[in-house]
Design a protein around this motif. Structure first.
Motif, PDB file in Angstrom:
ATOM      1  N   ASP A 109       0.832  -1.213   0.000  1.00  0.00           N
ATOM      2  CA  ASP A 109       0.000   0.000   0.000  1.00  0.00           C
ATOM      3  C   ASP A 109       0.865   1.262   0.000  1.00  0.00           C
ATOM      4  N   LYS A 110       1.907   1.245   0.792  1.00  0.00           N
ATOM      5  CA  LYS A 110       2.799   2.409   0.871  1.00  0.00           C
ATOM      6  C   LYS A 110       3.594   2.579  -0.421  1.00  0.00           C
ATOM      7  N   PHE A 111       3.978   1.445  -1.046  1.00  0.00           N
ATOM      8  CA  PHE A 111       4.658   1.526  -2.341  1.00  0.00           C
ATOM      9  C   PHE A 111       3.769   2.261  -3.342  1.00  0.00           C
ATOM     10  N   LEU A 112       2.488   1.876  -3.379  1.00  0.00           N
ATOM     11  CA  LEU A 112       1.555   2.466  -4.334  1.00  0.00           C
ATOM     12  C   LEU A 112       1.299   3.937  -4.032  1.00  0.00           C
ATOM     13  N   GLU A 113       1.323   4.305  -2.764  1.00  0.00           N
ATOM     14  CA  GLU A 113       1.163   5.710  -2.396  1.00  0.00           C
ATOM     15  C   GLU A 113       2.324   6.543  -2.921  1.00  0.00           C
ATOM     16  N   GLN A 114       3.534   6.008  -2.792  1.00  0.00           N
ATOM     17  CA  GLN A 114       4.719   6.711  -3.305  1.00  0.00           C
ATOM     18  C   GLN A 114       4.658   6.795  -4.827  1.00  0.00           C
ATOM     19  N   TYR A 115       4.193   5.718  -5.459  1.00  0.00           N
ATOM     20  CA  TYR A 115       4.065   5.700  -6.919  1.00  0.00           C
ATOM     21  C   TYR A 115       3.039   6.743  -7.375  1.00  0.00           C
ATOM     22  N   ALA A 116       1.916   6.824  -6.667  1.00  0.00           N
ATOM     23  CA  ALA A 116       0.888   7.805  -6.997  1.00  0.00           C
ATOM     24  C   ALA A 116       1.392   9.232  -6.793  1.00  0.00           C
ATOM     25  N   ALA A 117       2.368   9.394  -5.891  1.00  0.00           N
ATOM     26  CA  ALA A 117       2.941  10.717  -5.624  1.00  0.00           C
ATOM     27  C   ALA A 117       3.991  11.108  -6.662  1.00  0.00           C
ATOM     28  N   GLY A 118       4.260  10.217  -7.619  1.00  0.00           N
ATOM     29  CA  GLY A 118       5.180  10.559  -8.700  1.00  0.00           C
ATOM     30  C   GLY A 118       6.504   9.845  -8.697  1.00  0.00           C
ATOM     31  N   CYS A 119       6.694   8.880  -7.807  1.00  0.00           N
ATOM     32  CA  CYS A 119       7.961   8.140  -7.760  1.00  0.00           C
ATOM     33  C   CYS A 119       7.947   7.010  -8.794  1.00  0.00           C
ATOM     34  N   ASP A 120       9.019   6.939  -9.584  1.00  0.00           N
ATOM     35  CA  ASP A 120       9.163   5.847 -10.548  1.00  0.00           C
ATOM     36  C   ASP A 120       9.844   4.637  -9.937  1.00  0.00           C
ATOM     37  N   VAL A 121      10.610   4.875  -8.885  1.00  0.00           N
ATOM     38  CA  VAL A 121      11.295   3.797  -8.171  1.00  0.00           C
ATOM     39  C   VAL A 121      11.031   3.969  -6.679  1.00  0.00           C
TER      40      VAL A 121
END
Length: 311
Positions: A109-121
């Motif tokens: 869930d936290k990975f996806l939150e970071q991804y949604a915030a614009g992180c590619d990695v």
């Protein structure tokens, strides 16, 4: 989203892994955090037990499970890369994790939150190492510090639990490494990155697939794949010994002129130091050229474009 799971002799844990990942994917799909065509992808790395048969069974019974079978055992890093490159064309992002359930699935869930915030990695970073033995804990910390001292861009306490966006996966595909060390390659991709801390659990079942011998080989691959500093240390040592040999030669001549040596001592002492210094110096120079050749044959991309603006 795809969750890529490399597997080698994981028959004891595979059903439980699939069960927990299924629950996580269903929960995320129901909350519309991920698309309904999201899947988990198990990669059989030439297992000698019933791992592939279990993957086949799971694929038939569970629509969220996919599987690929490598022709033979290629090692964890190659199996992981095979899964990521397969998922690259099928998803917007992929999360890699081990099959032994040591990686906390709830951190997805936290990975996806970071991804949604614009992180590619997004790197999964262990919050502590209480489950490790004293030797493994301290050797791992020493390894990360040593790699950083050699100038390698590596995330401390990060293994292979990470999220890569589709364009990060495209960037990863540009690297033609044979001796894979993904922990060192992924930071070279660039793009915006983030970290998620999680508590690593005990292995659910089975035995570790990374005994001391494999860990040492893995560490050696990482060191030799990303730094030519050991070669340059040899060159520096060669210069130092060569300089010292000149001083020893002068000292030997002075002592010989003063008549304070036995016959042959001056020639022996001077030649040992001088030849040793010249040999190390020559090895260092040769090593510099080999290091450049080694970097060339990897065919690493010279650049990866993040954004292209045109009016």
């Amino acid at each position: 989203m795809y969750i890529v799971v490399p597997c080698y002799n994981e028959q004891e844990v595979l059903h439980e892994t699939a069960k927990r990942l299924t629950a996580k994917l269903q929960d995320l799909i129901s909350r519309q955090k991920i698309a309904s065509d999201s899947r988990m992808l198990f990669v059989n790395d030439g297992s000698r037990d019933a791992t592939w048969e279990i993957i086949e069974e799971l694929c038939q019974d569970n629509g969220l499970v996919c599987g690929i079978k490598l022709s033979r055992n290629r090692g964890h890093q190659n199996a992981l890369l095979a899964g990521l490159m397969t998922a690259k064309e099928l998803c917007d992002c992929a999360i890699s994790m081990d099959a032994d359930l040591q990686d906390d699935i709830e951190a997805v869930d936290k990975f996806l939150e970071q991804y949604a915030a614009g992180c590619d990695v997004v790197y999964g970073v262990r919050s502590k190492r209480d489950t490790d033995t004293f030797f493994k804990r301290n050797s791992a910390r020493g390894f990360y510090k040593f790699m950083k001292a050699l100038g390698v861009d590596i995330v401390e306490d990060h293994a292979d639990y990470r999220l890569l966006s589709r364009r990060a996966l495209e960037g990863l595909s540009e690297f033609d490494e044979v001796n894979l060390f993904l922990r060192g390659i992924v930071p070279l991709i660039g793009f915006k990155s983030g970290t998620v801390t999680y508590e690593r659990h005990e292995r659910f079942a089975g035995e570790s697939k990374y005994p001391l011998k494999k860990m040492l080989a893995f560490a050696f691959d990482g060191i030799t794949s990303f730094s030519v500093k050991p070669i340059r240390l040899i060159t520096t040592l060669g210069f130092v010994i060569f300089f010292v040999s000149i001083l020893v030669l002068l000292y030997s001549l002075i002592v010989w002129l003063l008549g304070k040596t036995v016959t042959g001592w001056t020639t022996l002492a001077a030649s040992i130091w001088l030849i040793g210094g010249i040999q190390l110096l020559c090895l260092g120079v040769i090593g510099e050229y080999i290091g450049k050749i080694y970097g060339e044959v990897k065919h690493r991309p010279r650049f990866i474009i993040e954004t292209f603006l045109k009016q």
